[in-house]
Design a protein around this motif. Sequence first.
Motif, mmCIF file in Angstrom:
data_model
loop_
_atom_site.group_PDB
_atom_site.id
_atom_site.type_symbol
_atom_site.label_atom_id
_atom_site.label_comp_id
_atom_site.label_asym_id
_atom_site.label_seq_id
_atom_site.Cartn_x
_atom_site.Cartn_y
_atom_site.Cartn_z
ATOM 1 N N SER A 1 -7.612 -13.815 15.013
ATOM 2 C CA SER A 1 -7.566 -15.272 15.052
ATOM 3 C C SER A 1 -7.888 -15.918 13.707
ATOM 4 N N ALA B 1 -5.748 -20.855 13.726
ATOM 5 C CA ALA B 1 -6.056 -22.278 13.860
ATOM 6 C C ALA B 1 -5.264 -23.122 12.873
ATOM 7 N N ASP C 1 3.028 -24.565 25.558
ATOM 8 C CA ASP C 1 1.576 -24.714 25.467
ATOM 9 C C ASP C 1 1.190 -25.914 26.341
ATOM 10 N N GLU D 1 -1.463 -28.949 27.747
ATOM 11 C CA GLU D 1 -2.611 -29.823 27.524
ATOM 12 C C GLU D 1 -3.090 -30.264 28.908
ATOM 13 N N ASN E 1 -8.213 -17.926 28.702
ATOM 14 C CA ASN E 1 -8.701 -19.113 28.009
ATOM 15 C C ASN E 1 -8.775 -18.953 26.496
ATOM 16 N N TYR E 2 -9.381 -17.856 26.022
ATOM 17 C CA TYR E 2 -9.530 -17.679 24.577
ATOM 18 C C TYR E 2 -8.165 -17.527 23.911
ATOM 19 N N GLU F 1 -5.395 -18.678 24.854
ATOM 20 C CA GLU F 1 -4.657 -19.940 24.867
ATOM 21 C C GLU F 1 -5.022 -20.803 23.674
ATOM 22 N N THR F 2 -6.289 -20.771 23.263
ATOM 23 C CA THR F 2 -6.702 -21.567 22.106
ATOM 24 C C THR F 2 -6.053 -21.058 20.820
ATOM 25 N N LYS F 3 -5.629 -19.779 20.820
ATOM 26 C CA LYS F 3 -5.003 -19.187 19.639
ATOM 27 C C LYS F 3 -3.480 -19.156 19.723
ATOM 28 N N GLU F 4 -2.949 -19.743 20.818
ATOM 29 C CA GLU F 4 -1.500 -19.791 21.011
ATOM 30 C C GLU F 4 -0.872 -18.408 21.070
#
Length: 947
Positions: free
Chosen positions: A29, A33, A79, A81, A356-357, A359-362
């Motif tokens: 990761s 970001a 993705d 929201e 979850n994790y 998903e934050t990193k696409e």
Amino acid sequence: MNVTKRARTCRGLAILMTMLLLTALLPLSASAAETVSQHERVRVGFFAMDGYHMMDEDGNRSGYGYDFLRLMARYWDVDYEYVGYDKSWDEMQRMLIDGEIDMVTSARRTPEREELFDFSRPIGTNNGILTVRSDNSTIVEGKYSTYDGMRVALLRGNSRNDEFAEYARTKGFTYKSVYFDSAEEIAEALQNGTVDAIVTSFLRKMNNERILEKFGSSDFYVIVKKGNTELLNKINYAIDQMNAAEGSWKTTLYNKNYETTDTKNLEYTEEEKRIIAQYSKENPLHVLCDPTRYPYSYTENGEVKGILPDYFRKIADYAGLSYEFLVPATRDEYIAYQSNKDAVNISIDARLDTDNYAETKEWGLTAPYITMRMARVTRRDFDGKINVVTTVNQTASTSIEDVLAPGAEKLMCSTRQEMMEAVRDGKADAAFVYYYMAQAFINSDTTGTMTYTLLEQPTFSYRMVVSSTENHALAGILTKAMYAMPDNLVEDLATQYTTYKATNLTLVDMICLHPVTAVAIIVFISWMAVTLIVILNRLQTRRKLQLAAQQKAKEMTVLAEQAQAASKAKSTFLSNMTHDIRTPMNAIIGFTNIALHQDSVPEMHNCLKKIKESSDHLLSLLNDVLDLSRIESGKVEFSPVPTNITAVTDSVIEIVKGMLLNRELNFEVHREPLQNPYVMTEPVRIREILVNILNNAVKFTKDGGTIRFDAGGRPGVDAQHIVICYRIKDTGIGMSEDFQKKIFDEFAQEENGVRTQYKGTGLGMPISKKYIELMGGTITVDSRKGVGTTFTVEIPMELTNAEKVEKTKPLVQHNDLKGIKVLLAEDNDLNAELATMLLEDLGMTVTRAADGQEVVDLFAEYPAGTYDIILMDIMMPKMDGHQAAKAIRAMYADRPDAEEIPIIALSANAFSEDVQASQDAGMNGHVSKPLNMEEVTKVIERNLNRP
């Protein structure tokens, strides 16, 4: 362990899991970001509902609705929201109308909503439910007079309110409505006593409640704003792929969040094929895994090897994806690769329990494909106290060793192999590693000083990660391929690196370390091999005799062709039988080896269960060959008895239902009532024929297919006869036209790939056909590749009546064999010990003779009446069983009981001529090995005239 200490341990374990997760994923990761999203972004209404939409204190989401969204993302480059966790259902609909969100899930169809929204394909089925507190004893389910006047909580504006009102009117009870704005408020009102009952969705997870009524079953959907056709088409596309690839995914999601289940399937769309085609030999996927986790993943001579790379190769080859492995030599190089998102397209060893994790990193995520369990490696003299524990150099503040061996001194090692070697060398008391690491190390260790214990917790689920720079639909492509793989693929791949790595142990090592078990295995394998060799040699001899007879009747050219075909058939049969025998033998040897190193009783029981299953399979192979041999020798005769053919059909249907457990097949039974079901036939043969055909139908039909079983009759040649007709039709893989002509030939099997995948000897159908023809019947087959197969069986039978059938039913007897004195002749110690235990369990007294001469001497030495029956092995030293039996019978002049005492042969030889040889030697019965105690008991009872 006291409560406080246990709590500290649990908190420590939670911290450890979090740290390990972050440590494993941080390199990947590093720059994610900074990446600008290239995927479509959709705003999803995510309202709070226990069991459907949930979010913990750390923001991790879960529930049916969340899992559905993530499953869609597997087949849609999107993705999400998430919006409105603190909003009500009414507010969700308003926000969708106002354009504040793009979609909401879990909506039911109503005329009002259809004017405002467009609906997707169904995404689940729901009911309204009426529940009360579990401790409420005044309101009785189904007794509607107890419902009258109860206070019922309803969700304001919910469409189920009108349905419940109609349901109450239909059932004739009254209630008082109390309205609330959210499901949480309703549940709280029930628990604090504000209301007596609540009306909610079946998708809400219940707590301290019991269901009184269900009503209003209906589908629910994803909804979008009226006219948003572009978004709806994408949603429906993803749902179509889920329907095709994920099997019963609705049931899967429901059971995951409310119970548990699993499902699988595979099919690629044109869009997925387009994506696959992008990755050619010139543009392969770059794949990464840790090179320091033998046997899971490692590098050797510049090549990536191990369980995980082998698994990826299987699924990538199946999907048609071109790929190449990156080859880091060290873990530092591995971490450096992870940090370079442009270098790595797929990482195959991500340890992630939730989405979850990622998903934050696409990242795109596949389904989990392996669960890593931990094992504690110790010496065999381990006293249970860990003073020194080994660990690899790591940067996490809390390690697995801190949780599993708190307070122990740490011995730092550079690799996990060094960790286990340190334990073996006495430098440390224990090492904690993944299960297959422990197994591979212990199996390759020839000192015999090491062991391991499999731990229940912690466990780690591994998935494959698709980089943020790649199309997320790759995750779905890989998942579909995973679902197409055999259930035990990971276990089979692991065997190459663990069980079979133990071949460093010589036979002498094994015997020294485990003498009793090793000897038992060797005896078992030798017996199986000798028995099979005898059978195959006799079959070959018979085949040669048949060919010799044919040579006298036909011209030399025809003889040459037939001899060549027979030789090919024999070669194919012997080759296939060798493979079929080695398969269960490999399992027997492998799981025995695992059991030898197990301290865990459940794991050892699991190994023994698999050994038994493989032994049963091996025995079935032998029985098939024996059946064919008996038929060819002409020793099998048709001996009809009065039978209720309807009852025989009933028993076949029940057997098939047992085969269908854990399968998703449609089994249709269509029966034509018979005016007179009482016939003369052999029920055992009929049952064997039908079960054989139906077993093939189950085996060769994929989940979701249909098997139809028709049973009926038609008039026979006269009023005293009937033709019983059976028809078995399936939608399985089918057969080629060429093979349909050979299906009833001995040893014939279609293609090696199918034979290996579905297993079997290729003797079932020839045996069934011979039995049918023996009874004067016919069997035909009609099949098409990829469409299915239909077998039609017609057997003429003589009619009888119910009275004759009743007379043939065996009386239920209660046998008492206590006190029976048995003289057991058995030269093999293990076989003798087993037989003695089984006989003594039935109350019999057993005296064992180790060879033929000893059994004769024991009988002659003691007076008449000392023994009630003799169980005689055939192949023994000094004097075989036949010679011993003749010697005992020859004592009749001096011993009156020498002529009368029953002598029963126990032999691995089960041909008809073997039985005749026992009778010629003066024996009263012949029982085949392995011993079936029910058969042994019946023989003893019959010969002793025991009721």
